[in-house]
Motif scaffolding. Structure first.
Motif, short mmCIF file in Angstrom:
data_model
loop_
_atom_site.label_atom_id
_atom_site.label_comp_id
_atom_site.label_asym_id
_atom_site.label_seq_id
_atom_site.Cartn_x
_atom_site.Cartn_y
_atom_site.Cartn_z
N MET A 59 0.83 -1.20 0.00
CA MET A 59 0.00 0.00 0.00
C MET A 59 0.87 1.26 0.00
SD MET A 59 -2.73 1.31 2.86
CE MET A 59 -1.46 1.74 4.03
N LEU A 60 1.87 1.30 0.86
CA LEU A 60 2.73 2.48 0.93
C LEU A 60 3.57 2.66 -0.33
CD1 LEU A 60 3.84 2.38 4.66
CD2 LEU A 60 2.14 3.86 3.60
N TRP A 61 4.10 1.57 -0.87
CA TRP A 61 4.87 1.66 -2.10
C TRP A 61 4.01 2.13 -3.28
CZ3 TRP A 61 9.78 2.18 -2.98
CH2 TRP A 61 10.69 1.71 -2.05
N LEU A 62 2.79 1.61 -3.39
CA LEU A 62 1.91 2.05 -4.47
C LEU A 62 1.53 3.51 -4.32
CD1 LEU A 62 -0.42 -1.04 -4.95
CD2 LEU A 62 1.31 -0.17 -6.54
N ARG A 63 1.27 3.94 -3.10
CA ARG A 63 0.94 5.35 -2.88
C ARG A 63 2.13 6.24 -3.27
NH1 ARG A 63 -3.56 6.64 -0.29
NH2 ARG A 63 -2.71 8.61 0.43
N LEU A 64 3.33 5.83 -2.92
CA LEU A 64 4.52 6.59 -3.29
C LEU A 64 4.70 6.60 -4.81
CD1 LEU A 64 7.12 8.11 -2.46
CD2 LEU A 64 8.24 5.87 -2.42
N TYR A 65 4.55 5.44 -5.44
CA TYR A 65 4.72 5.32 -6.89
C TYR A 65 3.74 6.22 -7.64
CZ TYR A 65 4.36 3.33 -11.55
OH TYR A 65 4.30 3.16 -12.91
N TYR A 66 2.46 6.14 -7.27
CA TYR A 66 1.46 6.94 -7.97
C TYR A 66 1.60 8.43 -7.70
CZ TYR A 66 -0.89 2.78 -9.62
OH TYR A 66 -1.16 1.61 -10.26
N SER A 67 2.04 8.79 -6.51
CA SER A 67 2.23 10.22 -6.25
C SER A 67 3.43 10.75 -7.05
CB SER A 67 2.43 10.48 -4.76
OG SER A 67 3.67 9.97 -4.32
N LYS A 68 4.48 9.97 -7.16
CA LYS A 68 5.63 10.40 -7.96
C LYS A 68 5.28 10.44 -9.44
CE LYS A 68 8.62 10.86 -4.66
NZ LYS A 68 9.22 12.13 -4.32
N ARG A 69 4.49 9.47 -9.90
CA ARG A 69 4.11 9.40 -11.31
C ARG A 69 3.24 10.58 -11.70
NH1 ARG A 69 0.84 4.41 -13.71
NH2 ARG A 69 -0.82 5.89 -14.03
N LYS A 70 2.39 11.03 -10.79
CA LYS A 70 1.52 12.17 -11.07
C LYS A 70 2.23 13.49 -10.83
CE LYS A 70 -2.80 9.83 -10.09
NZ LYS A 70 -3.99 9.76 -9.22
N GLY A 71 3.47 13.44 -10.37
CA GLY A 71 4.23 14.66 -10.14
C GLY A 71 3.90 15.35 -8.83
N LYS A 72 3.16 14.69 -7.97
CA LYS A 72 2.84 15.27 -6.67
C LYS A 72 4.03 15.09 -5.75
CE LYS A 72 -2.10 14.45 -6.88
NZ LYS A 72 -3.24 13.80 -6.23
N THR A 73 4.19 16.03 -4.82
CA THR A 73 5.25 15.89 -3.84
C THR A 73 4.68 15.33 -2.56
OG1 THR A 73 4.93 18.15 -3.09
CG2 THR A 73 6.58 17.80 -4.81
#
Length: 108
Positions: free
Chosen positions: A87-101
């Protein structure tokens, strides 16, 4: 065989842990209910806590003696930790992919 003071301490700590987990489930469950979105962190952490509580209850010494496979509690604990990691890795991956900090990335 009479239970020793150490056994009583272990039993009481299991009960304290279960109580704290139920308290955190109430808090995150309420936040998840208010957000009404399964993609929100509060909902995901609530699912993690539910699985963790199930593992804790099954692993409890009093209940484990009644179950044919007492090691199942450890497997449920491991699966809850795997769920948290994914869950944490996916949240990090998707936030980085969308350009969110992430909050940790902001300068303060």
């Amino acid at each position: 065989m009479m239970p020793t003071d150490a056994d009583n301490l272990v039993y009481s700590m299991n009960d304290v842990t279960l109580g704290l987990l139920l308290g955190s489930l109430i808090i995150f469950g309420w936040l998840a209910y208010r957000s009404k979105n399964i993609k929100k962190f509060q909902f995901q952490i609530s699912v993690f806590i539910i699985v963790w509580i199930v593992g804790e209850v099954i692993q409890n010494k009093r209940i484990a003696s009644l179950i044919p496979l007492p090691e199942i509690g450890l497997l449920i604990h491991a699966s809850s930790m795997a769920f948290l990691t994914v869950m944490l890795w996916l949240r990090l991956y998707y936030s980085k992919r969308k350009g969110k900090t992430m909050i940790e990335d902001t300068e303060g």
